[in-house]
Structures are given as C-alpha cells and as structure tokens.
Write an enzyme that holds these catalytic residues in place. Sequence first.
Site, PDB file in Angstrom:
ATOM      1  N   GLY A 168       0.815  -1.138  -0.232  1.00 19.51           N
ATOM      2  CA  GLY A 168      -0.018   0.007   0.008  1.00 19.51           C
ATOM      3  C   GLY A 168       0.874   1.285  -0.022  1.00 19.51           C
ATOM      4  N   GLU A 214       4.041   4.624   5.737  1.00 22.13           N
ATOM      5  CA  GLU A 214       2.905   3.749   5.535  1.00 22.13           C
ATOM      6  C   GLU A 214       1.590   4.358   5.042  1.00 22.13           C
ATOM      7  OE1 GLU A 214       1.436   1.006   5.576  1.00 22.13           O
ATOM      8  OE2 GLU A 214       1.594  -0.242   7.488  1.00 22.13           O
ATOM      9  N   ASP A 215       0.616   3.569   4.432  1.00 22.20           N
ATOM     10  CA  ASP A 215      -0.595   4.158   3.918  1.00 22.20           C
ATOM     11  C   ASP A 215      -1.527   4.646   5.021  1.00 22.20           C
ATOM     12  OD1 ASP A 215      -0.756   1.520   4.269  1.00 22.20           O
ATOM     13  OD2 ASP A 215      -1.552   0.921   2.704  1.00 22.20           O
ATOM     14  N   ASP A 249      -4.339   1.529  11.266  1.00 23.81           N
ATOM     15  CA  ASP A 249      -5.693   1.158  11.915  1.00 23.81           C
ATOM     16  C   ASP A 249      -5.575   0.827  13.345  1.00 23.81           C
ATOM     17  OD1 ASP A 249      -8.251   0.277  11.227  1.00 23.81           O
ATOM     18  OD2 ASP A 249      -7.958  -1.559  10.907  1.00 23.81           O
ATOM     19  N   LYS A 268      -6.755   5.818  11.428  1.00 27.88           N
ATOM     20  CA  LYS A 268      -8.190   5.835  12.200  1.00 27.88           C
ATOM     21  C   LYS A 268      -7.962   5.600  13.593  1.00 27.88           C
ATOM     22  CE  LYS A 268      -9.896   2.990   8.372  1.00 27.88           C
ATOM     23  NZ  LYS A 268     -10.143   1.341   8.051  1.00 27.88           N
ATOM     24  N   PHE A 301     -14.078   1.673   5.748  1.00 26.85           N
ATOM     25  CA  PHE A 301     -12.921   1.006   4.861  1.00 26.85           C
ATOM     26  C   PHE A 301     -12.580   1.998   3.691  1.00 26.85           C
ATOM     27  CE2 PHE A 301     -10.878  -1.918   2.129  1.00 26.85           C
ATOM     28  CZ  PHE A 301     -10.046  -2.687   2.849  1.00 26.85           C
ATOM     29  N   VAL A 302     -11.507   2.511   3.456  1.00 27.07           N
ATOM     30  CA  VAL A 302     -11.111   3.414   2.335  1.00 27.07           C
ATOM     31  C   VAL A 302     -10.233   2.602   1.432  1.00 27.07           C
ATOM     32  CG1 VAL A 302     -11.433   5.566   3.743  1.00 27.07           C
ATOM     33  CG2 VAL A 302      -9.293   4.404   3.685  1.00 27.07           C
ATOM     34  N   ASP A 358      -5.917  -0.966  -0.905  1.00 23.55           N
ATOM     35  CA  ASP A 358      -6.766  -1.762  -1.898  1.00 23.55           C
ATOM     36  C   ASP A 358      -7.991  -2.329  -0.964  1.00 23.55           C
ATOM     37  OD1 ASP A 358      -5.113  -3.258  -0.136  1.00 23.55           O
ATOM     38  OD2 ASP A 358      -5.906  -5.190  -1.450  1.00 23.55           O
ATOM     39  N   ARG A 398      -6.114   0.339  -6.098  1.00 23.12           N
ATOM     40  CA  ARG A 398      -4.877   0.864  -5.404  1.00 23.12           C
ATOM     41  C   ARG A 398      -4.533   1.972  -6.580  1.00 23.12           C
ATOM     42  NH1 ARG A 398      -2.157  -2.521  -1.618  1.00 23.12           N
ATOM     43  NH2 ARG A 398      -2.451  -4.503  -1.807  1.00 23.12           N
TER      44      ARG A 398
HETATM   45  P1  IMP Z   1      -3.145  -2.393  11.703  1.00 23.91           P
HETATM   46  O1  IMP Z   1      -2.925  -0.987  11.914  1.00 23.91           O
HETATM   47  O2  IMP Z   1      -2.134  -3.489  12.410  1.00 23.91           O
HETATM   48  O3  IMP Z   1      -4.629  -2.927  12.148  1.00 23.91           O
HETATM   49  O4  IMP Z   1      -3.269  -2.582  10.134  1.00 23.91           O
HETATM   50  C1  IMP Z   1      -3.104  -1.637   9.339  1.00 23.91           C
HETATM   51  C2  IMP Z   1      -2.890  -2.179   7.762  1.00 23.91           C
HETATM   52  O5  IMP Z   1      -4.329  -2.784   7.525  1.00 23.91           O
HETATM   53  C3  IMP Z   1      -2.804  -1.072   6.832  1.00 23.91           C
HETATM   54  O6  IMP Z   1      -1.371  -1.180   6.448  1.00 23.91           O
HETATM   55  C4  IMP Z   1      -3.503  -1.685   5.742  1.00 23.91           C
HETATM   56  O7  IMP Z   1      -2.816  -2.754   4.851  1.00 23.91           O
HETATM   57  C5  IMP Z   1      -4.732  -2.353   6.061  1.00 23.91           C
HETATM   58  N1  IMP Z   1      -6.078  -1.373   6.275  1.00 23.91           N
HETATM   59  C6  IMP Z   1      -6.618  -1.060   7.581  1.00 23.91           C
HETATM   60  N2  IMP Z   1      -7.553   0.012   7.229  1.00 23.91           N
HETATM   61  C7  IMP Z   1      -7.532  -0.165   6.084  1.00 23.91           C
HETATM   62  C8  IMP Z   1      -8.578   0.605   4.982  1.00 23.91           C
HETATM   63  O8  IMP Z   1      -9.466   1.226   5.296  1.00 23.91           O
HETATM   64  N3  IMP Z   1      -8.378   0.396   3.716  1.00 23.91           N
HETATM   65  C9  IMP Z   1      -7.276  -0.444   2.843  1.00 23.91           C
HETATM   66  N4  IMP Z   1      -6.560  -1.080   3.871  1.00 23.91           N
HETATM   67  C10 IMP Z   1      -6.666  -1.023   5.367  1.00 23.91           C
HETATM   68 MG    MG Z   2      -0.195  -1.789   4.644  1.00 20.41          MG
END
Ligand code: IMP
Ligand code: MG
Length: 185
Positions: free
Chosen positions: A48, A103-104, A107, A135, A156-157, A163, A169
């Site tokens: 991403g 990072e993109d 979450d 988020k 969810f974006v 993606d 993407r």
């Molecule tokens: P976390 O912070 O460990 O929960 O995971 C983060 C990863 O989940 C990100 O790097 C994305 O790959 C994926 N992710 C979380 N939210 C989204 C979303 O809204 N759209 C697309 N991918 C997401």
């Molecule tokens: Mg990611």
Amino acid sequence: MKMSSMMPDVQEVLIPSDEIQAKLRELGTRITTDYRGEKPLLIGILRGAIVVMGDLMRNIDLQCEIDFMDISSYGSGTSSSGVVRILKDLEEDITGRRVLIVEDIIDTGLTLSYLLRSLQARKPASLEICSLLSKPSRRRVDLDVKYLGFEVPDEFVVGYGLDYAGAYRNLPDICILKPEVFGGA
Ligand code: IMP
Ligand code: MG
C-alpha cells in the site's frame, strides 16, 4: 482529468488527490527540515505505501534512500493478532541510520507496533513513522506518529495505494466504496 472507470464503484471521495498532494508537500518540507544535512532511509511497507512513497520522496529535498519491507499479519479472520511475519526483509543494514517508516494507513496499530520493536532491535540512530492516514477510533496500541497526513473515520477506504481485495490501489483519490461492491448481495 479523465474520470476513472472505477468511479461507478465509489460512494464518496473522502480526500481528493489535490489535497493529498498539498499535504505531502507539507510533510516533505517538515522532513527536509528535520533531517537537514543527513541521509535518512525511508522504509515503505508493501504494498500500500508505494504510492505515498513515490510522491512523498519527491517532496523531500535531501539525499535520502529508500527500502521496502513486506509483512503479513498472523491471526484469524478480521482480528489482527499484532504478530507479523516478515515476507520480505530490508536490503539495507539500518544500524546507526536515521530511519523513517512510510505507511499508507494505521488502523489498530498492532502491525506497526510489532514492526517497530523488530526494527528497534537493529539499533537505528532514530526511528520515526510517517503515515498518510490514521483511524484513531480503531487504535489498540499507543503509537507516536510524527508525520501524519489525515485522520479518517472508521470507514474502509481505498485508493492512493490502498486496496480492497487487491483492487483500487491506482485510484488517485482516497475513496469510500459503495456497500454493494463488498460482495454482500
Ligand atoms: P493495523 O494497524 O495493524 O490494524 O493494520 C494496518 C493495515 O491494515 C494497513 O497497512 C492496511 O494494509 C490495512 N488497512 C487498514 N484499514 C484499511 C482501509 O480502510 N483500507 C485498506 N486497507 C486498510
Ligand atoms: Mg499496509
């Protein structure tokens, strides 16, 4: 600009591409100032982050280097365990380097917090995070994101690197998809 053929799947454009570009110019300027006289290593998390990386690095007026990691989260179904497996490790040795993770989206933060611990063990001179999106309502661990683009609601974006099932993407904007796109009839 020509309208994307994927737009019929989009419910709402949350952050248009010109706002993303303006924000990356701002973040690039801050990073340029903060790392003046140094050669930071930007680490993009596949897949991403490649779009953010491409635009962010062109707004950093320094001799920086880039590298990439690919990680996958262990865990069942939707619950991220926070234990990650490294699918592709760095090419560079980060010992003594000033490292910036790109990072993109953050979450829960579980993936990144595990990764931070793993990279910290390699003794970089500094280790910071730059993420286009966050988020905050979903966060389960405390993370210090020094360079943040935008906070987004718990939706969810997709687009700009993010993606859904591997697609979208290449949309230039950050978008929310129509509910019917998620396969639920
Ligand atoms: P976390 O912070 O460990 O929960 O995971 C983060 C990863 O989940 C990100 O790097 C994305 O790959 C994926 N992710 C979380 N939210 C989204 C979303 O809204 N759209 C697309 N991918 C997401
Ligand atoms: Mg990611």
